[in-house]
Structure formats: structure tokens, C-alpha cells
Design an enzyme around this catalytic site. Structure first.
Site, PDB file in Angstrom:
ATOM      1  N   GLY A 125     -19.694   6.877  63.631  1.00  0.00           N
ATOM      2  CA  GLY A 125     -20.431   8.072  64.020  1.00  0.00           C
ATOM      3  C   GLY A 125     -19.737   9.002  65.000  1.00  0.00           C
ATOM      4  O   GLY A 125     -20.246  10.085  65.290  1.00  0.00           O
ATOM      5  N   GLU A 163     -17.237   0.745  62.958  1.00  0.00           N
ATOM      6  CA  GLU A 163     -17.078   1.205  61.565  1.00  0.00           C
ATOM      7  C   GLU A 163     -16.789   2.706  61.531  1.00  0.00           C
ATOM      8  O   GLU A 163     -17.571   3.476  60.978  1.00  0.00           O
ATOM      9  CB  GLU A 163     -18.371   0.929  60.776  1.00  0.00           C
ATOM     10  CG  GLU A 163     -18.843  -0.506  60.791  1.00  0.00           C
ATOM     11  CD  GLU A 163     -20.270  -0.659  60.247  1.00  0.00           C
ATOM     12  OE1 GLU A 163     -21.015   0.333  60.170  1.00  0.00           O
ATOM     13  OE2 GLU A 163     -20.640  -1.786  59.902  1.00  0.00           O
ATOM     14  N   PRO A 164     -15.682   3.153  62.106  1.00  0.00           N
ATOM     15  CA  PRO A 164     -15.422   4.593  62.126  1.00  0.00           C
ATOM     16  C   PRO A 164     -14.935   5.096  60.775  1.00  0.00           C
ATOM     17  O   PRO A 164     -14.199   4.411  60.068  1.00  0.00           O
ATOM     18  CB  PRO A 164     -14.313   4.728  63.169  1.00  0.00           C
ATOM     19  CG  PRO A 164     -13.565   3.434  63.075  1.00  0.00           C
ATOM     20  CD  PRO A 164     -14.598   2.382  62.743  1.00  0.00           C
ATOM     21  N   GLY A 165     -15.382   6.277  60.396  1.00  0.00           N
ATOM     22  CA  GLY A 165     -14.871   6.934  59.191  1.00  0.00           C
ATOM     23  C   GLY A 165     -14.233   8.243  59.620  1.00  0.00           C
ATOM     24  O   GLY A 165     -13.028   8.364  59.777  1.00  0.00           O
ATOM     25  N   ARG A 199     -19.610  19.852  51.815  1.00  0.00           N
ATOM     26  CA  ARG A 199     -20.206  19.755  53.156  1.00  0.00           C
ATOM     27  C   ARG A 199     -20.892  21.040  53.620  1.00  0.00           C
ATOM     28  O   ARG A 199     -21.994  20.979  54.158  1.00  0.00           O
ATOM     29  CB  ARG A 199     -19.181  19.274  54.193  1.00  0.00           C
ATOM     30  CG  ARG A 199     -18.665  17.844  53.920  1.00  0.00           C
ATOM     31  CD  ARG A 199     -17.883  17.272  55.088  1.00  0.00           C
ATOM     32  NE  ARG A 199     -18.745  16.995  56.209  1.00  0.00           N
ATOM     33  CZ  ARG A 199     -18.828  17.706  57.305  1.00  0.00           C
ATOM     34  NH1 ARG A 199     -18.052  18.754  57.476  1.00  0.00           N
ATOM     35  NH2 ARG A 199     -19.670  17.377  58.256  1.00  0.00           N
ATOM     36  N   TYR A 237     -24.706  20.188  54.166  1.00  0.00           N
ATOM     37  CA  TYR A 237     -25.106  19.976  55.567  1.00  0.00           C
ATOM     38  C   TYR A 237     -25.012  21.237  56.415  1.00  0.00           C
ATOM     39  O   TYR A 237     -25.093  21.153  57.637  1.00  0.00           O
ATOM     40  CB  TYR A 237     -24.194  18.945  56.248  1.00  0.00           C
ATOM     41  CG  TYR A 237     -23.932  17.652  55.535  1.00  0.00           C
ATOM     42  CD1 TYR A 237     -24.976  16.830  55.123  1.00  0.00           C
ATOM     43  CD2 TYR A 237     -22.627  17.210  55.350  1.00  0.00           C
ATOM     44  CE1 TYR A 237     -24.696  15.610  54.521  1.00  0.00           C
ATOM     45  CE2 TYR A 237     -22.345  15.993  54.751  1.00  0.00           C
ATOM     46  CZ  TYR A 237     -23.394  15.197  54.335  1.00  0.00           C
ATOM     47  OH  TYR A 237     -23.114  13.990  53.757  1.00  0.00           O
ATOM     48  N   CYS A 287     -21.749  28.636  40.157  1.00  0.00           N
ATOM     49  CA  CYS A 287     -22.933  29.475  40.001  1.00  0.00           C
ATOM     50  C   CYS A 287     -24.087  28.940  40.827  1.00  0.00           C
ATOM     51  O   CYS A 287     -25.077  28.424  40.285  1.00  0.00           O
ATOM     52  CB  CYS A 287     -23.297  29.560  38.527  1.00  0.00           C
ATOM     53  SG  CYS A 287     -21.905  30.164  37.576  1.00  0.00           S
ATOM     54  N   GLU A 288     -23.935  29.016  42.136  1.00  0.00           N
ATOM     55  CA  GLU A 288     -24.963  28.610  43.094  1.00  0.00           C
ATOM     56  C   GLU A 288     -24.773  29.476  44.326  1.00  0.00           C
ATOM     57  O   GLU A 288     -23.637  29.648  44.786  1.00  0.00           O
ATOM     58  CB  GLU A 288     -24.766  27.146  43.543  1.00  0.00           C
ATOM     59  CG  GLU A 288     -24.979  26.091  42.492  1.00  0.00           C
ATOM     60  CD  GLU A 288     -26.431  25.791  42.197  1.00  0.00           C
ATOM     61  OE1 GLU A 288     -27.311  26.221  42.963  1.00  0.00           O
ATOM     62  OE2 GLU A 288     -26.671  25.132  41.175  1.00  0.00           O
ATOM     63  N   TYR A 329     -15.417  12.794  54.004  1.00  0.00           N
ATOM     64  CA  TYR A 329     -16.547  13.353  53.244  1.00  0.00           C
ATOM     65  C   TYR A 329     -16.152  14.648  52.529  1.00  0.00           C
ATOM     66  O   TYR A 329     -16.970  15.546  52.355  1.00  0.00           O
ATOM     67  CB  TYR A 329     -17.774  13.542  54.164  1.00  0.00           C
ATOM     68  CG  TYR A 329     -18.083  12.279  54.937  1.00  0.00           C
ATOM     69  CD1 TYR A 329     -18.553  11.155  54.272  1.00  0.00           C
ATOM     70  CD2 TYR A 329     -17.834  12.179  56.306  1.00  0.00           C
ATOM     71  CE1 TYR A 329     -18.796   9.978  54.949  1.00  0.00           C
ATOM     72  CE2 TYR A 329     -18.067  10.998  56.999  1.00  0.00           C
ATOM     73  CZ  TYR A 329     -18.549   9.900  56.313  1.00  0.00           C
ATOM     74  OH  TYR A 329     -18.777   8.730  56.988  1.00  0.00           O
TER      75      TYR A 329
HETATM   76  C1  LIG Z   1     -21.143   6.303  57.003  1.00  0.00           C
HETATM   77  C2  LIG Z   1     -21.173   5.059  57.794  1.00  0.00           C
HETATM   78  C3  LIG Z   1     -20.221   4.833  58.803  1.00  0.00           C
HETATM   79  C4  LIG Z   1     -19.162   5.843  59.180  1.00  0.00           C
HETATM   80  O1  LIG Z   1     -19.662   6.959  59.849  1.00  0.00           O
HETATM   81  P1  LIG Z   1     -18.679   8.042  60.499  1.00  0.00           P
HETATM   82  O2  LIG Z   1     -19.584   9.061  61.061  1.00  0.00           O
HETATM   83  O3  LIG Z   1     -17.826   8.581  59.407  1.00  0.00           O
HETATM   84  O4  LIG Z   1     -17.864   7.348  61.549  1.00  0.00           O
HETATM   85  C5  LIG Z   1     -20.264   3.612  59.460  1.00  0.00           C
HETATM   86  N1  LIG Z   1     -21.194   2.678  59.177  1.00  0.00           N
HETATM   87  C6  LIG Z   1     -22.129   2.859  58.219  1.00  0.00           C
HETATM   88  C7  LIG Z   1     -23.098   1.786  57.944  1.00  0.00           C
HETATM   89  C8  LIG Z   1     -22.148   4.052  57.497  1.00  0.00           C
HETATM   90  O5  LIG Z   1     -23.086   4.232  56.563  1.00  0.00           O
END
Ligand SMILES: *Cc1c(COP(=O)(O)O)cnc(C)c1O
Length: 403
Positions: free
Chosen positions: A233, A267-269, A306, A310, A337-338, A366
Site C-alpha cells: 500500500g 507485500e509491496p507492489g 488508471r 480511479y 469510443c468512451e 497497475y
Molecule cells: C494489491 C495488494 C497488495 C499490493 O498493494 P500496493 O499498493 O501495490 O503495494 C498487497 N497485498 C494485497 C493483499 C493486495 O491485494
């Protein structure tokens, strides 16, 4: 990833030259930016020594996952496909956690067969299903239980996940009930308390609150969790957003660990990959409507959703800078076409012409993963730059593959 003498450059490659060779639209990533992001993330939490599991849903290109693996990162997966991909990338199953509210039995079976670290369950019925499959296989399976801490992540409403009205996780009362009911199961080992309160979080407050609630939950459980999975997050700077104060976040986790002997998982993305990717696009036409100049691009919401999904704001840059500006509202739109197929409105912009190459910033997370074939448009390629070399890590889809 910056300008040199007015020309946008990723590592040693000028983007204007590359776009002629590869065509547009195209996703481009920087190897060294990813490497630096990983290094920074590790430094930020050095004292905690966490297990870092990359959220594969933010970018599921095999070559990108292989970079994560190379630097010791594990994987957080949310589907069978992502799990198979992570294993194919060479990630040790003991560094893989499986999240998600709707895991089907074949997904759970596969995860158990591969012996992944944790299946993070999000409902009592899922726990029952995991136990059933574990019993059939006569295995003891480590699971986590995802707590819904009812914490407002103070982020965009559509990417908030930790409030009680969201579908994710289990509220405190049911959490306590489930731990009690399954703590002596022959086939389950409740090993982890997990949370993930949302994405693109830019303040420490939600995290501080979340940790307090985790502590309170553990106190009320009277149960020791081998792992505490704090999710991801962490926000990035798309424009002028603040970044969370990692020093403070680390301190509150250190404080938590004083009274809890658990291993921390993250769990960073977005924070590992978001700023390491850009989307190249070409100006197809310019339409000077009365009050607005429409810049019509060859990338649309099918390539990058995105902004439409969002209301996210991404920087738009030119591959070659000039000082010549037009003082009029510019709206950058795609060919779909949106009406929501728009990348944003800017009060003024550099003078553009047909064929100019533009760069949409910070699309590493994303971006490609949320792309579609809407309007029957083929999916864009992905390219990885490392120094003066580039590699096509996903080919441009052919229209014939779609028909
Ligand atoms: C999407 C997600 C993440 C990653 O979130 P980021 O905002 O990209 O860091 C981590 N854990 C879970 C369970 C998720 O669904």
C-alpha cells in the site's frame, strides 16, 4: 529516467530513437530503477529484516518477477496464474503468500502441493475449504487469517480495502472466533495475522492505527502468530503527493515487535515497480475544439485504465522538450469510443504536432496488467532497458491473435 539536453532518456537510451524502432504504444521499464527501488525498500526496513513479497498483481511480467527474485524478493499472489508465474520465475515457494477473497479449490490444491509459505484466508468458509483439502492430502498447512481492521487508508475510495464495508478480510469478532475454532486443527497451522488496508497510501496515520488494532487483536486472541503480514500500500509520487515517512513506520513496527516475537511480511507492489515504467505514445491528431485542444493519442484506456478507472493523474511528458508553449487547455485522449478515455487536462502544454512522441509517467504498477483488448485493440509490448541495451519482454499482440 530523465531529460538530458531536453531529450528524455531511460538509462543510456534516448526514447525518441527507441520509439521509431519499437512502435507505439509501448511500455518501457528501467532495470536499474527497479533495482534501486528494491534497495531503498530494504533500507527503509533494515532493522526489521522482513520477508518482502512482491505483489504480482501490480506487474506480472515474467522478466520483472525474475528481477525481484534475483534480489531476494518473494511473491504475493492472488490467483493460480500468478502462483504458476512466480514459481516459473524461480521464486522459492517458501517465499510465496497467497491472498484473495475468492480462491477456488483447484487454486488451494495447487498452493498446498507446491508447499507455499502461507495461504491467507479471508473468510471462515475458505478456512473450512483449506482444511478439507489439507485433510485429503494428509498435510498440515500453514495459513494466515486476514483481519479487516476497519481502518480508513485515506486513499482513493476505489482502492481502499481495510474498512468494514469493503469485501476484504474478517472483522475482529469473527477473527477471534475463527482462531479459537481452528487453532487445534490437525490439518491447519494458524501461523499468520495478515492485513492490507489499501493502496497509494501517503500518510503514516492509517498504518499507525492499523498496528494498534493488530496489537489489540493479538491481545484479545491470546495467541502467538509466527508471522504478521502487514500487506503493501505504500504510495508513490505521481505528481505532488507526499510519501509516507518510512522512518516512523519502521519505528512503530519496532515498537510492536518489542512485545511480539513475530516475523514481519510486507507485500509491496506499486512502491517497487510504479515509478520504473512509462508508456510511450504517439500524437495521432490534434483537434482544436473551441475551448480545448484535444491531443489524440495512439494509447487509450485499453492500454492504461488508471485515469478512467480511479481518476488517477499521470504526468505526461514530451520525448523532446521545447520552450514553445500554447496557452490553452489541452486534453489528452485516446482513440477508444468512451468519454472516460482521457489521460487528463492540462492548462497549457508544449506546442505539439502530429507524430510527436509522448511519455506517460509512473505506469509500472497497475498499467499493463489492467490493459484489455477493448475495441479489439492488440495489447502493447513491454520493453526492459538496462544500460545501453533493451530487451522485448512481451511482444506486441497481433490482431490475428484476437480474431
Ligand atoms: C494489491 C495488494 C497488495 C499490493 O498493494 P500496493 O499498493 O501495490 O503495494 C498487497 N497485498 C494485497 C493483499 C493486495 O491485494
Amino acid at each position: 529516467m530523465n531529460y538530458k539536453n531536453g531529450k528524455y532518456k531511460i538509462e543510456s537510451i534516448y526514447i525518441r530513437n527507441l520509439s521509431d524502432k519499437l512502435g507505439t504504444p509501448a511500455y518501457i521499464y528501467s532495470y536499474n530503477k527497479i533495482k534501486n527501488n528494491i534497495k531503498k525498500f530494504k533500507n527503509n526496513f533494515q532493522k526489521i529484516n522482513p520477508l518482502i513479497c512482491f505483489s504480482v498483481k501490480s506487474n506480472s511480467n515474467l522478466d520483472i518477477i525474475k528481477i525481484m527474485k534475483k534480489f531476494g524478493i518473494g511473491a504475493d499472489v492472488v490467483s493460480l496464474g500468478e502462483l504458476i508465474l512466480a514459481i516459473k520465475a524461480g521464486i522459492n515457494p517458501k517465499k510465496i503468500v497467497f491472498s484473495g477473497v475468492g480462491k477456488k479449490s483447484d487454486e488451494i490444491k495447487y498452493a498446498i502441493e507446491k508447499g507455499i509459505l502461507l495461504i491467507n484466508a479471508e473468510s471462515e468458509n475458505e478456512v473450512i475449504e483449506i482444511e478439507k483439502i489439507a485433510k485429503k492430502k494428509n498435510k498440515k498447512v500453514k495459513i494466515g487469517i486476514r483481519l479487516n481492521p476497519n481502518t480508513d487508508a485515506k486513499t482513493l475510495k476505489n482502492i481502499s480495502t481495510g474498512k468494514k464495508e469493503n469485501k476484504f478480510g474478517i472483522g475482529l469478532k469473527d477473527f477471534l472466533k475463527i482462531v479459537n475454532k481452528f487453532k487445534n486443527s490437525r490439518y491447519l497451522n494458524i501461523s499468520c495475522l495478515s492485513v492490507h488496508i489499501g493502496s497509494q497510501i501517503t500518510s503514516n496515520k492509517p498504518y499507525d492505527k492499523m498496528i494498534k488494532i493488530i496489537q489489540n487483536t493479538i491481545d484479545r486472541c491470546g495467541y502467538k502468530f509466527e508471522y504478521v503480514d502487514l500487506g503493501g500500500g505504500m504510495g508513490i509520487k505521481y505528481n505532488n503527493e507526499k510519501e509516507i515517512n518510512y522512518n516512523k513506520y519502521e519505528k512503530s513496527i519496532m515498537n510492536f515487535l518489542k512485545s511480539n516475537d513475530s516475523k514481519i511480511i510486507f507485500e509491496p507492489g506499486r512502491s517497487l515497480i510504479g515509478n520504473a515504467g512509462v508508456l510511450l505514445t504517439k500524437v495521432i491528431y490534434i483537434k482544436d475544439g473551441g475551448i480545448k485542444r484535444f491531443i489524440i493519442l495512439d494509447a487509450g484506456m485499453n492500454d492504461l485504465i488508471r485515469p478512467a478507472l480511479y481518476k488517477a493523474n499521470h504526468k505526461i511528458m514530451t520525448a523532446v522538450k521545447s520552450k514553445n508553449f500554447i496557452n490553452k487547455k489541452h486534453e489528452f485522449v485516446g482513440p477508444i469510443c468512451e468519454t472516460t478515455d482521457s489521460f487528463g487536462i492540462f492548462p497549457k502544454f508544449q506546442k505539439l504536432k502530429q507524430g510527436d512522441i509522448l511519455i506517460i509517467g509512473d505506469v509500472g504498477a497497475y498499467g499493463k496488467v489492467l490493459s484489455s483488448n477493448y475495441n479489439l485493440r492488440p495489447s502493447s509490448p513491454e520493453i526492459l532497458i538496462k544500460g545501453s541495451k533493451y530487451k522485448i519482454i512481451k511482444k506486441r499482440q497481433k490482431i490475428s491473435e484476437l480474431i
